[in-house]
Design a protein around this motif. Structure first.
Motif, PDB file in Angstrom:
ATOM      1  N   MET A 154      41.693  45.343  48.306  1.00  0.00           N
ATOM      2  CA  MET A 154      41.723  46.292  47.192  1.00  0.00           C
ATOM      3  C   MET A 154      42.049  45.560  45.901  1.00  0.00           C
ATOM      4  SD  MET A 154      43.712  49.039  49.501  1.00  0.00           S
ATOM      5  CE  MET A 154      44.119  47.689  50.618  1.00  0.00           C
ATOM      6  N   LEU A 155      41.146  45.637  44.938  1.00  0.00           N
ATOM      7  CA  LEU A 155      41.310  44.912  43.681  1.00  0.00           C
ATOM      8  C   LEU A 155      42.292  45.615  42.752  1.00  0.00           C
ATOM      9  CD1 LEU A 155      37.559  44.117  42.936  1.00  0.00           C
ATOM     10  CD2 LEU A 155      39.281  42.488  43.703  1.00  0.00           C
ATOM     11  N   GLU A 156      43.097  44.821  42.049  1.00  0.00           N
ATOM     12  CA  GLU A 156      43.914  45.370  40.975  1.00  0.00           C
ATOM     13  C   GLU A 156      43.004  45.780  39.821  1.00  0.00           C
ATOM     14  OE1 GLU A 156      48.519  43.861  40.820  1.00  0.00           O
ATOM     15  OE2 GLU A 156      47.024  42.778  39.658  1.00  0.00           O
ATOM     16  N   THR A 157      43.482  46.686  39.004  1.00  0.00           N
ATOM     17  CA  THR A 157      42.634  47.323  38.009  1.00  0.00           C
ATOM     18  C   THR A 157      41.983  46.349  37.024  1.00  0.00           C
ATOM     19  OG1 THR A 157      42.570  49.088  36.354  1.00  0.00           O
ATOM     20  CG2 THR A 157      44.604  47.791  36.480  1.00  0.00           C
ATOM     21  N   ASN A 158      42.663  45.270  36.633  1.00  0.00           N
ATOM     22  CA  ASN A 158      42.107  44.326  35.658  1.00  0.00           C
ATOM     23  C   ASN A 158      41.525  43.065  36.288  1.00  0.00           C
ATOM     24  OD1 ASN A 158      42.611  45.758  33.215  1.00  0.00           O
ATOM     25  ND2 ASN A 158      44.769  45.183  33.340  1.00  0.00           N
ATOM     26  N   SER A 159      41.395  43.045  37.592  1.00  0.00           N
ATOM     27  CA  SER A 159      40.970  41.826  38.280  1.00  0.00           C
ATOM     28  C   SER A 159      39.585  41.365  37.839  1.00  0.00           C
ATOM     29  CB  SER A 159      41.007  42.028  39.795  1.00  0.00           C
ATOM     30  OG  SER A 159      40.236  43.165  40.158  1.00  0.00           O
ATOM     31  N   LEU A 160      38.643  42.282  37.670  1.00  0.00           N
ATOM     32  CA  LEU A 160      37.292  41.883  37.257  1.00  0.00           C
ATOM     33  C   LEU A 160      37.278  41.411  35.801  1.00  0.00           C
ATOM     34  CD1 LEU A 160      34.916  44.483  38.958  1.00  0.00           C
ATOM     35  CD2 LEU A 160      35.780  42.300  39.812  1.00  0.00           C
ATOM     36  N   LYS A 161      38.165  41.945  34.995  1.00  0.00           N
ATOM     37  CA  LYS A 161      38.283  41.463  33.602  1.00  0.00           C
ATOM     38  C   LYS A 161      38.653  39.982  33.588  1.00  0.00           C
ATOM     39  CE  LYS A 161      37.826  45.063  30.690  1.00  0.00           C
ATOM     40  NZ  LYS A 161      36.924  45.065  29.511  1.00  0.00           N
ATOM     41  N   TYR A 162      39.593  39.608  34.463  1.00  0.00           N
ATOM     42  CA  TYR A 162      40.007  38.204  34.525  1.00  0.00           C
ATOM     43  C   TYR A 162      38.897  37.328  35.098  1.00  0.00           C
ATOM     44  CZ  TYR A 162      44.860  39.177  33.266  1.00  0.00           C
ATOM     45  OH  TYR A 162      46.005  39.527  32.596  1.00  0.00           O
ATOM     46  N   VAL A 163      38.197  37.822  36.112  1.00  0.00           N
ATOM     47  CA  VAL A 163      37.063  37.061  36.663  1.00  0.00           C
ATOM     48  C   VAL A 163      36.037  36.804  35.568  1.00  0.00           C
ATOM     49  CG1 VAL A 163      35.129  37.119  38.286  1.00  0.00           C
ATOM     50  CG2 VAL A 163      37.389  37.893  39.025  1.00  0.00           C
ATOM     51  N   ASN A 164      35.737  37.830  34.790  1.00  0.00           N
ATOM     52  CA  ASN A 164      34.787  37.706  33.690  1.00  0.00           C
ATOM     53  C   ASN A 164      35.246  36.643  32.681  1.00  0.00           C
ATOM     54  OD1 ASN A 164      32.513  38.755  31.959  1.00  0.00           O
ATOM     55  ND2 ASN A 164      34.223  39.309  30.627  1.00  0.00           N
ATOM     56  N   GLN A 165      36.546  36.641  32.408  1.00  0.00           N
ATOM     57  CA  GLN A 165      37.096  35.695  31.442  1.00  0.00           C
ATOM     58  C   GLN A 165      36.909  34.253  31.911  1.00  0.00           C
ATOM     59  OE1 GLN A 165      40.587  37.307  29.671  1.00  0.00           O
ATOM     60  NE2 GLN A 165      41.472  35.317  29.193  1.00  0.00           N
ATOM     61  N   TYR A 166      37.129  34.004  33.186  1.00  0.00           N
ATOM     62  CA  TYR A 166      36.956  32.650  33.713  1.00  0.00           C
ATOM     63  C   TYR A 166      35.487  32.231  33.685  1.00  0.00           C
ATOM     64  CZ  TYR A 166      41.717  31.766  35.335  1.00  0.00           C
ATOM     65  OH  TYR A 166      43.073  31.508  35.391  1.00  0.00           O
ATOM     66  N   PHE A 167      34.580  33.147  33.959  1.00  0.00           N
ATOM     67  CA  PHE A 167      33.159  32.809  33.985  1.00  0.00           C
ATOM     68  C   PHE A 167      32.573  32.602  32.589  1.00  0.00           C
ATOM     69  CE2 PHE A 167      32.940  34.121  38.492  1.00  0.00           C
ATOM     70  CZ  PHE A 167      32.161  33.077  38.973  1.00  0.00           C
ATOM     71  N   HIS A 168      33.316  32.906  31.548  1.00  0.00           N
ATOM     72  CA  HIS A 168      32.862  32.574  30.200  1.00  0.00           C
ATOM     73  C   HIS A 168      33.039  31.088  29.891  1.00  0.00           C
ATOM     74  CE1 HIS A 168      31.506  36.168  27.975  1.00  0.00           C
ATOM     75  NE2 HIS A 168      32.159  36.830  28.913  1.00  0.00           N
TER      76      HIS A 168
END
Length: 449
Positions: A154-168
């Motif tokens: 189960m993902l934490e609410t901002n987890s995809l935001k952080y993934v996106n940040q790293y992929f930039h």
């Protein structure tokens, strides 16, 4: 044999020094940057007999703070009511999306879209195993980046935001997030609180996960030498997955795909990195009894031995120095071979008495290193936003020393048995029973909104 003991001890001390000191200097918490353009994500959730946990997973997905994503649940020919449960929860209708047909997998019986949540899809296929399910999900994915997630994660609410940040970062080609134990997560005053609770075997895994991610993966990431991106939470460019021909059907698809990516980077002389994203967090359900813990860890050890058998002869040619060192020396020699030599020396010390003083001295050194390294991992755990209380940290520290006499010895035994059991050729799902405690997952989904 005595010289082997001394040599392995020296190597062990070198690696432990690296794992203890380096994380303190390289740990930098990323501040969430919500202004970045959202890259497209396809979250792939392979599911086999997950009727008890699939609602938890969907509940957590509902709380994600990210717009540009789709979720694909891959029902891998479940024999329970997983598909019926998905139909009830999502109100599925047929979707006619065509696959890219660039990977091989078992026949797909249908592709469906939720009437209630248009960004959620279900891919129903014949049973082929976890790797086969992930390949099917990749082939049907519409996004630029695919994220692999276990059905009990189960993902934490901002987890995809952080993934996106790293992929930039253009150098990042794949990443793994932090995996925590859901049995220790509760909601308090609208915030996820982690508590050191549960049976001893659950507590042991809580400490193990904290140490493995905040110390080991953080260090390996610094050397671009992550040995395994956890199947519970990993992210990859979809085109990369096509280039490495997807996941291999094996007992340990996550470690295998990580090594295949390292090999691909070296072969194509790319200046790319596999990184660890500590701020991106998911929670997963861990085994709560020795039977299921044993099954899970036997599967993990078999997966590691499988990759040793396949990649060992290619290490110097196909991989960089960093991955060769961490995979071969830290992983195989210190993680597997020393399990055999440790048991031998313990038996020798007990029955002969000749090496008892040496054994006691090495054990004291091990306890001291363990104490310092556990302290470092707890410091980093708190630094990256965990909410354990000071009393919990104190209890965890005491427990971490006591478990050297209990669960650590069990793991030595499992490493030995798992190494032998690798040769029984059982490469199935290695299914571990789940409890599916809905209230916990709801807390995780809503806890950090």
């Amino acid at each position: 044999m005595q010289y082997v003991l001394y040599l392995s001890t020296v190597v062990f001390l070198v690696f432990q020094a690296i794992y203890t000191i380096l994380p303190l200097f390289i740990s930098k918490v990323k501040k969430l940057d919500s202004t970045l353009t959202e890259k497209s994500f396809s979250v792939l959730v392979p599911a086999y007999n997950e009727e008890l946990t699939i609602k938890n997973c969907l509940d957590a997905m509902d709380g994600l703070n990210y717009g540009n994503h789709e979720i694909i649940i891959v029902n891998d020919g479940s024999r329970d009511r997983t598909f019926e449960k998905l139909q009830e929860l999502l109100e599925l209708r047929v979707n006619y999306r065509k696959p890219n047909q660039r990977l091989k997998y078992k026949r797909v019986r249908g592709f469906y879209q939720s009437s209630l949540y248009p960004h959620i899809y279900v891919l129903d296929k014949l049973n082929g195993g976890k790797a086969d399910s992930l390949n099917a999900g990749i082939d049907f994915a519409s996004a630029e980046i695919v994220i692999t997630l276990d059905a009990d994660s189960m993902l934490e609410t901002n987890s995809l935001k952080y993934v996106n940040q790293y992929f930039h970062d253009p150098k990042v080609i794949a990443l793994g997030g932090t995996v925590k134990i859901v049995q220790g997560a509760v909601k308090k005053d609208g915030v996820i609180k982690e508590t050191f609770t549960g049976q001893g075997i659950v507590k042991s895994q809580m400490i193990s996960y904290i140490h493995s991610f905040y110390v080991r993966k953080l260090t390996q990431s610094a050397f671009n030498s992550i040995v395994v991106i956890s199947g519970a939470f990993g992210a990859f460019y979809k085109e990369l997955m096509y280039e490495v021909e997807g996941f291999r059907s094996t007992v340990g698809e996550d470690i295998d795909i990580t090594l295949k990516i390292h090999k691909y980077i070296k072969a194509n002389k790319l200046k790319k990195r596999l990184v660890y994203a500590p701020e991106a967090v998911c929670f997963t359900e861990c085994p709560e009894d020795m039977k299921n813990f044993y099954k899970q860890r036997i599967r993990w050890q078999k997966a590691f031995v499988d990759c040793i058998m396949i990649y060992w002869s290619k290490l110097s040619k196909s991989f960089g120095l960093g991955i060769s060192v961490f995979f071969a020396i830290d992983g195989f020699i210190l993680g597997t071979l020393t399990a055999f030599t440790t048991i031998f020396h313990l038996i020798d010390a007990v029955f002969s008495g000749t090496n008892l003083i040496t054994a006691m001295l090495l054990f004291i050194i091990t306890m001291l290193i363990n104490a310092v390294q556990i302290g470092v991992s707890f410091h980093l755990c708190r630094k990256y936003g965990s909410h354990f209380s000071a009393w919990d940290y104190a209890k965890m520290f005491v427990f971490s020393q006591a478990e050297l006499f209990t669960y650590r010895l069990v793991l030595l035994y499992i490493n030995i048995v798992g190494t032998f059991k690798y040769f029984d050729n059982d490469n199935g799902w290695g299914f571990v029973e789940r409890k599916g405690v809905a209230s916990i997952s709801q807390n995780v989904a809503a806890g950090s909104r």
